[in-house]
Design a protein around this motif. Structure first.
Motif, PDB file in Angstrom:
ATOM      1  N   UNK A 169      40.254  41.332  34.763  1.00 12.84           N
ATOM      2  CA  UNK A 169      38.625  41.181  34.606  1.00 12.84           C
ATOM      3  C   UNK A 169      37.949  40.631  35.851  1.00 12.84           C
ATOM      4  N   UNK A 170      38.631  39.890  36.347  1.00  4.49           N
ATOM      5  CA  UNK A 170      37.929  39.277  37.592  1.00  4.49           C
ATOM      6  C   UNK A 170      37.873  40.148  38.795  1.00  4.49           C
ATOM      7  N   UNK A 171      38.443  41.244  38.904  1.00  3.12           N
ATOM      8  CA  UNK A 171      38.278  42.306  40.050  1.00  3.12           C
ATOM      9  C   UNK A 171      36.749  42.752  40.190  1.00  3.12           C
ATOM     10  N   UNK A 172      36.159  42.812  39.014  1.00  6.28           N
ATOM     11  CA  UNK A 172      34.911  43.271  39.100  1.00  6.28           C
ATOM     12  C   UNK A 172      33.962  42.578  39.832  1.00  6.28           C
ATOM     13  N   UNK A 173      34.458  41.039  39.682  1.00  2.00           N
ATOM     14  CA  UNK A 173      33.242  40.295  40.359  1.00  2.00           C
ATOM     15  C   UNK A 173      34.007  39.757  41.773  1.00  2.00           C
ATOM     16  N   UNK A 174      34.992  40.422  42.288  1.00  2.00           N
ATOM     17  CA  UNK A 174      35.365  40.023  43.732  1.00  2.00           C
ATOM     18  C   UNK A 174      34.655  40.573  44.565  1.00  2.00           C
ATOM     19  N   UNK A 175      33.821  39.455  45.412  1.00  2.00           N
ATOM     20  CA  UNK A 175      32.895  39.732  46.491  1.00  2.00           C
ATOM     21  C   UNK A 175      33.341  39.680  47.776  1.00  2.00           C
ATOM     22  N   UNK A 176      34.635  39.134  47.960  1.00  2.00           N
ATOM     23  CA  UNK A 176      35.410  39.252  49.298  1.00  2.00           C
ATOM     24  C   UNK A 176      36.854  39.373  49.317  1.00  2.00           C
ATOM     25  N   UNK A 177      37.398  39.753  50.401  1.00  2.00           N
ATOM     26  CA  UNK A 177      38.549  40.193  50.703  1.00  2.00           C
ATOM     27  C   UNK A 177      39.513  38.953  50.252  1.00  2.00           C
ATOM     28  N   UNK A 178      39.193  37.807  50.311  1.00  2.00           N
ATOM     29  CA  UNK A 178      39.872  36.627  49.874  1.00  2.00           C
ATOM     30  C   UNK A 178      39.940  36.687  48.419  1.00  2.00           C
ATOM     31  N   UNK A 179      38.963  36.818  47.800  1.00  2.00           N
ATOM     32  CA  UNK A 179      39.128  37.024  46.199  1.00  2.00           C
ATOM     33  C   UNK A 179      40.007  38.234  45.760  1.00  2.00           C
ATOM     34  N   UNK A 180      39.913  39.306  46.391  1.00  2.00           N
ATOM     35  CA  UNK A 180      40.716  40.246  45.909  1.00  2.00           C
ATOM     36  C   UNK A 180      42.044  40.009  46.230  1.00  2.00           C
ATOM     37  N   UNK A 181      42.513  39.039  47.243  1.00  2.00           N
ATOM     38  CA  UNK A 181      44.001  38.806  47.587  1.00  2.00           C
ATOM     39  C   UNK A 181      44.166  37.786  46.561  1.00  2.00           C
ATOM     40  N   UNK A 182      43.708  37.004  46.226  1.00  2.00           N
ATOM     41  CA  UNK A 182      43.823  35.902  45.066  1.00  2.00           C
ATOM     42  C   UNK A 182      44.421  36.571  43.912  1.00  2.00           C
ATOM     43  N   UNK A 183      43.504  37.630  43.440  1.00  2.00           N
ATOM     44  CA  UNK A 183      43.734  38.385  42.370  1.00  2.00           C
ATOM     45  C   UNK A 183      45.068  39.052  42.361  1.00  2.00           C
TER      46      UNK A 183
END
Length: 183
Positions: free
Chosen positions: A50-64
């Protein structure tokens, strides 16, 4: 009347902005997964989170993606522990128990990678995910060897666990590629 027109214009502008932001985030997620060289595995991971919808940068996507790898690690440890408890072949049981230890180390490395990404230590995060990947590969190799030596008939091990091992490895690879681009 002018106030009502302003409110409607503002509401419409906010709606358009929100849709544009969601499209941009969706584009970011797809681009990161495409660049990870395992887009199907990557997108399944991100679609399930569910967090991927709010990923606003590449670091956020990598963390997910690192978090997905960590969850797969937990699943593998659980499955391998159950197989070890239900099996009587000493070679296979030892390999499964060894894998549980290796994957526990992988889990620690993945948790450390998330913390390092948050701090902007992308070199350290990359090293942690690489270590987690190597623990998984070592486990995979030990299971392959044990299956060759084992006299037990464990039909579910090659299909279910080995498939999960491949997903774990792919998610680690995807995370490493994403983190590499953050450096």
């Amino acid at each position: 009347m002018a106030t009502m027109h302003c409110i409607l214009s503002l509401a419409l502008s906010l709606l358009i902005f929100q849709q544009a932001a969601q499209a941009n985030e969706s584009w970011l997620v797809k681009a990161e997964c495409h660049n990870a060289m395992v887009p199907v595995t990557c997108m399944k991971c991100l679609d399930a989170n569910h967090r991927s919808a709010g990923a606003s940068n590449a670091a956020g996507v990598a963390t997910i993606v690192v978090d997905c790898a960590s969850k797969h690690t937990d699943n593998l440890v659980g499955e391998m522990s159950q197989l070890a408890a239900a099996n009587h072949d000493k070679v296979l049981v030892k390999a499964l128990e060894d894998c549980c230890k290796l994957l526990a180390n992988a889990k620690k490395e993945l948790a450390a990678a998330c913390q390092k990404i948050d701090k902007g230590d992308f070199d350290g995060a990359d090293q942690s995910v690489d270590s987690a990947f190597n623990y998984g590969v070592q486990c995979h190799s030990e299971l392959d060897e044990a299956l060759k030596e084992s006299k037990a008939d464990v039909p579910s091990l090659p299909t279910k666990v080995m498939s999960e091992m491949k997903i774990h490895e792919e998610l680690c690879e995807a995370a490493m590629r994403m983190i590499e681009r953050l450096k």
